[in-house]
Design a protein around this motif. Sequence first.
Motif, PDB file in Angstrom:
ATOM      1  N   VAL A 188      13.137  30.678  74.736  1.00 28.29           N
ATOM      2  CA  VAL A 188      13.291  32.103  74.471  1.00 28.29           C
ATOM      3  C   VAL A 188      14.178  32.759  75.530  1.00 28.29           C
ATOM      4  CG1 VAL A 188      12.034  34.278  74.228  1.00 28.29           C
ATOM      5  CG2 VAL A 188      11.048  32.170  73.347  1.00 28.29           C
ATOM      6  N   ASP A 189      14.038  32.300  76.766  1.00 34.39           N
ATOM      7  CA  ASP A 189      14.796  32.900  77.871  1.00 34.39           C
ATOM      8  C   ASP A 189      16.114  32.191  78.166  1.00 34.39           C
ATOM      9  OD1 ASP A 189      13.650  30.590  78.787  1.00 34.39           O
ATOM     10  OD2 ASP A 189      13.008  31.424  80.707  1.00 34.39           O
ATOM     11  N   GLY A 190      16.456  31.143  77.458  1.00 32.07           N
ATOM     12  CA  GLY A 190      17.710  30.433  77.686  1.00 32.07           C
ATOM     13  C   GLY A 190      17.548  29.165  78.490  1.00 32.07           C
ATOM     14  N   GLU A 208      24.582  39.131  77.875  1.00 33.26           N
ATOM     15  CA  GLU A 208      23.308  38.431  77.967  1.00 33.26           C
ATOM     16  C   GLU A 208      23.574  36.962  78.292  1.00 33.26           C
ATOM     17  OE1 GLU A 208      19.358  37.619  75.258  1.00 33.26           O
ATOM     18  OE2 GLU A 208      20.815  39.112  74.594  1.00 33.26           O
ATOM     19  N   LYS A 226      18.723  30.450  83.878  1.00 32.74           N
ATOM     20  CA  LYS A 226      18.171  30.853  85.182  1.00 32.74           C
ATOM     21  C   LYS A 226      19.137  30.522  86.311  1.00 32.74           C
ATOM     22  CE  LYS A 226      13.451  30.414  83.607  1.00 32.74           C
ATOM     23  NZ  LYS A 226      12.332  29.524  83.450  1.00 32.74           N
ATOM     24  N   ARG A 233      21.769  34.415  77.958  1.00 34.88           N
ATOM     25  CA  ARG A 233      21.326  33.523  76.892  1.00 34.88           C
ATOM     26  C   ARG A 233      22.468  33.247  75.903  1.00 34.88           C
ATOM     27  NH1 ARG A 233      18.330  34.360  71.929  1.00 34.88           N
ATOM     28  NH2 ARG A 233      17.030  32.548  71.569  1.00 34.88           N
TER      29      ARG A 233
END
Length: 156
Positions: free
Chosen positions: A29-31, A61, A36, A63
């Motif tokens: 969901v966060d990539g 974004e 990160k 992601r």
Amino acid sequence: MGFASFVGRVCFASIFVLSAWQMFNDFGVDGGPAAKELAPKLNLAKKHLSSQFHVNFLDVEVRQLVLTAIAMKGLGAILFVFGHGFGAFLLIMYLLVSTPILHDFYNYGSDEPGYNILLGDFLQCVAQCGALIFFWGMKNSITKRRKKKAPKSKTA
């Protein structure tokens, strides 16, 4: 010669295919971990570029950038294996955009611990980019060479 060239392209493209596959599998969901790692480096690069060029960059974004990287590496590598020049172009564009951001050795002093690793990774990406440019040049020169050799007509 054709088989050896194909095997060489498969070995070279496996770097990109395996990396894209790993990024795809870790993508959540966060990539995933790639997002990160990319987020702080991207912010640092945007800050540096905006201070140098006095331009505000749009917020992107992270992601979406990771998805784009997965697509460019995966599609580019598959096309490259089959000898398509557009695959080499996609991989070159990926390397030209991502290498200075991901391997930011220039933000470290030469005595800091991360400097040597980042510099080595940066130079490896530069070498990969050089190999792709060489492939692209050879592919274009072979096509031109074949077009120039037209059968000679016999005159009596």
